[in-house]
Design a protein around this motif. Structure first.
Motif, PDB file in Angstrom:
ATOM      1  N   TYR A   1       0.838  -1.203   0.000  1.00 30.89           N
ATOM      2  CA  TYR A   1       0.000   0.000   0.000  1.00 30.89           C
ATOM      3  C   TYR A   1       0.868   1.246   0.000  1.00 30.89           C
ATOM      4  CZ  TYR A   1      -3.745  -3.165   1.449  1.00 30.89           C
ATOM      5  OH  TYR A   1      -4.646  -4.179   1.511  1.00 30.89           O
ATOM      6  N   MET A   2       1.888   1.235   0.842  1.00 27.43           N
ATOM      7  CA  MET A   2       2.726   2.427   0.989  1.00 27.43           C
ATOM      8  C   MET A   2       3.506   2.696  -0.289  1.00 27.43           C
ATOM      9  SD  MET A   2       3.972   1.961   4.883  1.00 27.43           S
ATOM     10  CE  MET A   2       4.665   3.606   5.043  1.00 27.43           C
ATOM     11  N   THR A   3       4.039   1.655  -0.885  1.00 26.91           N
ATOM     12  CA  THR A   3       4.808   1.832  -2.126  1.00 26.91           C
ATOM     13  C   THR A   3       3.911   2.395  -3.228  1.00 26.91           C
ATOM     14  OG1 THR A   3       5.981  -0.137  -1.448  1.00 26.91           O
ATOM     15  CG2 THR A   3       6.475   0.691  -3.628  1.00 26.91           C
ATOM     16  N   ARG A   4       2.658   1.976  -3.240  1.00 22.05           N
ATOM     17  CA  ARG A   4       1.742   2.486  -4.279  1.00 22.05           C
ATOM     18  C   ARG A   4       1.197   3.872  -3.936  1.00 22.05           C
ATOM     19  NH1 ARG A   4       0.148  -2.957  -3.825  1.00 22.05           N
ATOM     20  NH2 ARG A   4      -1.640  -2.458  -2.526  1.00 22.05           N
ATOM     21  N   GLY A   5       1.423   4.335  -2.710  1.00 17.98           N
ATOM     22  CA  GLY A   5       0.910   5.645  -2.300  1.00 17.98           C
ATOM     23  C   GLY A   5      -0.516   5.578  -1.775  1.00 17.98           C
ATOM     24  N   GLU A   6      -1.002   4.356  -1.546  1.00 18.03           N
ATOM     25  CA  GLU A   6      -2.377   4.186  -1.061  1.00 18.03           C
ATOM     26  C   GLU A   6      -2.408   4.184   0.460  1.00 18.03           C
ATOM     27  OE1 GLU A   6      -3.543   0.429  -2.701  1.00 18.03           O
ATOM     28  OE2 GLU A   6      -3.232   1.126  -4.750  1.00 18.03           O
ATOM     29  N   LEU A   7      -3.600   4.431   1.024  1.00 20.24           N
ATOM     30  CA  LEU A   7      -3.735   4.341   2.471  1.00 20.24           C
ATOM     31  C   LEU A   7      -3.648   2.872   2.897  1.00 20.24           C
ATOM     32  CD1 LEU A   7      -6.644   6.837   3.288  1.00 20.24           C
ATOM     33  CD2 LEU A   7      -4.191   7.131   3.702  1.00 20.24           C
ATOM     34  N   VAL A   8      -2.973   2.631   3.982  1.00 19.05           N
ATOM     35  CA  VAL A   8      -2.894   1.302   4.578  1.00 19.05           C
ATOM     36  C   VAL A   8      -4.261   1.038   5.246  1.00 19.05           C
ATOM     37  CG1 VAL A   8      -1.714   0.007   6.406  1.00 19.05           C
ATOM     38  CG2 VAL A   8      -0.392   1.492   4.875  1.00 19.05           C
ATOM     39  N   PRO A   9      -4.773  -0.210   5.195  1.00 25.91           N
ATOM     40  CA  PRO A   9      -6.101  -0.461   5.783  1.00 25.91           C
ATOM     41  C   PRO A   9      -6.194  -0.024   7.255  1.00 25.91           C
ATOM     42  CG  PRO A   9      -5.362  -2.382   4.542  1.00 25.91           C
ATOM     43  CD  PRO A   9      -4.209  -1.412   4.566  1.00 25.91           C
ATOM     44  N   ASP A  10      -7.384   0.450   7.623  1.00 26.74           N
ATOM     45  CA  ASP A  10      -7.597   1.006   8.964  1.00 26.74           C
ATOM     46  C   ASP A  10      -7.152   0.065  10.085  1.00 26.74           C
ATOM     47  OD1 ASP A  10      -8.696   3.427   8.093  1.00 26.74           O
ATOM     48  OD2 ASP A  10     -10.687   2.538   7.867  1.00 26.74           O
ATOM     49  N   GLU A  11      -7.485  -1.224   9.959  1.00 29.27           N
ATOM     50  CA  GLU A  11      -7.185  -2.131  11.084  1.00 29.27           C
ATOM     51  C   GLU A  11      -5.675  -2.296  11.288  1.00 29.27           C
ATOM     52  OE1 GLU A  11      -9.027  -2.769   8.463  1.00 29.27           O
ATOM     53  OE2 GLU A  11      -8.424  -4.650   7.503  1.00 29.27           O
TER      54      GLU A  11
ATOM     55  N   GLU B   1       4.025  10.951  -9.645  1.00 35.80           N
ATOM     56  CA  GLU B   1       2.966   9.990  -9.941  1.00 35.80           C
ATOM     57  C   GLU B   1       2.309   9.500  -8.629  1.00 35.80           C
ATOM     58  OE1 GLU B   1       4.731   6.485 -11.435  1.00 35.80           O
ATOM     59  OE2 GLU B   1       2.802   5.479 -11.726  1.00 35.80           O
ATOM     60  N   LYS B   2       3.142   9.169  -7.647  1.00 37.75           N
ATOM     61  CA  LYS B   2       2.580   8.617  -6.410  1.00 37.75           C
ATOM     62  C   LYS B   2       1.957   9.677  -5.519  1.00 37.75           C
ATOM     63  CE  LYS B   2       5.132   4.473  -6.663  1.00 37.75           C
ATOM     64  NZ  LYS B   2       6.414   3.825  -6.319  1.00 37.75           N
ATOM     65  N   VAL B   3       2.435  10.909  -5.627  1.00 37.77           N
ATOM     66  CA  VAL B   3       1.814  11.935  -4.796  1.00 37.77           C
ATOM     67  C   VAL B   3       0.375  12.170  -5.265  1.00 37.77           C
ATOM     68  CG1 VAL B   3       2.488  14.079  -5.967  1.00 37.77           C
ATOM     69  CG2 VAL B   3       2.245  14.042  -3.499  1.00 37.77           C
ATOM     70  N   LYS B   4       0.098  11.918  -6.540  1.00 39.07           N
ATOM     71  CA  LYS B   4      -1.289  12.059  -7.031  1.00 39.07           C
ATOM     72  C   LYS B   4      -2.191  11.044  -6.338  1.00 39.07           C
ATOM     73  CE  LYS B   4      -0.562  14.774 -10.973  1.00 39.07           C
ATOM     74  NZ  LYS B   4       0.453  14.592 -12.019  1.00 39.07           N
ATOM     75  N   VAL B   5      -1.708   9.809  -6.230  1.00 42.09           N
ATOM     76  CA  VAL B   5      -2.495   8.769  -5.542  1.00 42.09           C
ATOM     77  C   VAL B   5      -2.659   9.153  -4.068  1.00 42.09           C
ATOM     78  CG1 VAL B   5      -2.601   6.308  -4.956  1.00 42.09           C
ATOM     79  CG2 VAL B   5      -1.496   7.029  -7.091  1.00 42.09           C
ATOM     80  N   ARG B   6      -1.578   9.638  -3.447  1.00 41.98           N
ATOM     81  CA  ARG B   6      -1.636  10.010  -2.026  1.00 41.98           C
ATOM     82  C   ARG B   6      -2.629  11.155  -1.821  1.00 41.98           C
ATOM     83  NH1 ARG B   6       4.587  10.914  -1.283  1.00 41.98           N
ATOM     84  NH2 ARG B   6       4.069  11.676   0.793  1.00 41.98           N
ATOM     85  N   LEU B   7      -2.625  12.102  -2.764  1.00 44.01           N
ATOM     86  CA  LEU B   7      -3.555  13.226  -2.663  1.00 44.01           C
ATOM     87  C   LEU B   7      -5.012  12.780  -2.794  1.00 44.01           C
ATOM     88  CD1 LEU B   7      -1.904  16.173  -4.551  1.00 44.01           C
ATOM     89  CD2 LEU B   7      -3.129  16.317  -2.380  1.00 44.01           C
ATOM     90  N   GLN B   8      -5.255  11.804  -3.681  1.00 46.49           N
ATOM     91  CA  GLN B   8      -6.620  11.289  -3.823  1.00 46.49           C
ATOM     92  C   GLN B   8      -7.099  10.695  -2.506  1.00 46.49           C
ATOM     93  OE1 GLN B   8      -6.491   8.449  -7.032  1.00 46.49           O
ATOM     94  NE2 GLN B   8      -6.326  10.056  -8.587  1.00 46.49           N
ATOM     95  N   GLY B   9      -6.231   9.927  -1.869  1.00 40.05           N
ATOM     96  CA  GLY B   9      -6.574   9.313  -0.577  1.00 40.05           C
ATOM     97  C   GLY B   9      -6.875  10.380   0.460  1.00 40.05           C
TER      98      GLY B   9
END
Ligand code: AP5
Length: 217
Positions: A57-67, A167-175
């Motif tokens: 998740y982190m490498t892709r710039g996505e949020l890590v699951p809540d749990e 590229e990844k900051v765009k994904v992070r910004l979406q999150g």
């Protein structure tokens, strides 16, 4: 600090300057700094079960699951130093579920959030800050090639985070954008916006004002 122990959250988009401001806040108020980003990066490096789960998740710039995120921070908050010195939460909570879990943990321990600072920065600046950021792998300190140049003697050892690309900051910004309204809604009573576009020293003054307007009031 003269305000005694308190609990605060600093939140804002990726590279809005949270980590930079946390250094000052810790210095001024002696709070325990808990950054879920730092904790997760350490877990990844140490290859703990949480790290193994979080890495993709982190490498892709996505949020890590809540749990997973709540697992990394939950036990830590109940420790004695957090109760005695107060806490500075950096990058957590980032979703409504995380805010609710945090609320439950704090209540159980007789604590509450005193102030939430929202750092607001323009999107173009965020991209520039991300791409120019460099980290000292030993101290963990952040620099910027243009805005906060590192001392010459350490310049060679600095590294770039692998999610610090345009590229990844765009994904992070979406999150971030997906969850920002839920978080500001949750903390309406204790939240304050701070203009994070200014110089770090000016942002520091505004953050300090925000803290003093809420803590102990
Ligand atoms: P995290 O480490 O929290 O990353 P982030 O939110 O993207 O924030 P950053 O650490 O990138 O930036 P910052 O706001 O601290 O800015 P800094 O001060 O360094 O999270 C990373 C990943 O972990 C997430 O993508 C996610 O996968 C996972 N994660 C973490 N927490 C999670 C959670 N709760 N739930 C789910 N997943 C989670 O500043 C940036 C740069 O700008 C630096 O170079 C700095 O020198 C410069 N700078 C700072 N202030 C200024 C200024 N005023 N003017 C000019 N330049 C400045």
């Amino acid at each position: 600090g003269d305000l005694g122990p308190f609990r605060m959250i600093i939140t804002g988009a990726p590279a809005s300057g949270k980590g930079t401001q946390c250094v000052n806040i810790v210095k001024n108020h002696g709070l325990v700094h808990l950054s879920t980003g730092d904790m997760l990066r350490k877990a990844v490096k140490d290859k703990t079960p949480i790290g193994v789960e979080a890495e993709g998740y982190m490498t892709r710039g996505e949020l890590v699951p809540d749990e997973v995120v709540c697992g990394v921070i939950g036990d830590r908050l109940a420790e004695d130093d957090c109760k005695q010195k107060g806490v500075l939460l950096d990058g957590f909570p980032r979703t409504k579920v995380q805010a609710e879990v945090l609320d439950g943990i704090l209540k159980k321990n007789g604590m509450d959030i005193d102030v939430v600072v929202f750092l607001e920065v323009n999107e173009e600046s965020l991209v520039e800050r991300v791409c120019g950021r460099r980290i000292d792998p030993e101290s963990g300190e952040s620099y910027h090639i243009k805005f906060n140049p590192p001392p010459a003697d350490i310049a060679d050892k600095l590294i770039q985070r692998d999610d610090d690309t345009e590229e990844k900051v765009k994904v992070r910004l979406q999150g971030f954008n997906k969850n920002v309204a839920a978080i500001s809604g949750f903390y309406e009573a204790v939240g304050l916006k701070v203009d994070g576009n200014k110089k770090p020293e000016e942002v520091e003054v505004a953050v300090e004002e925000a803290i003093r307007s809420k803590v102990g009031k």
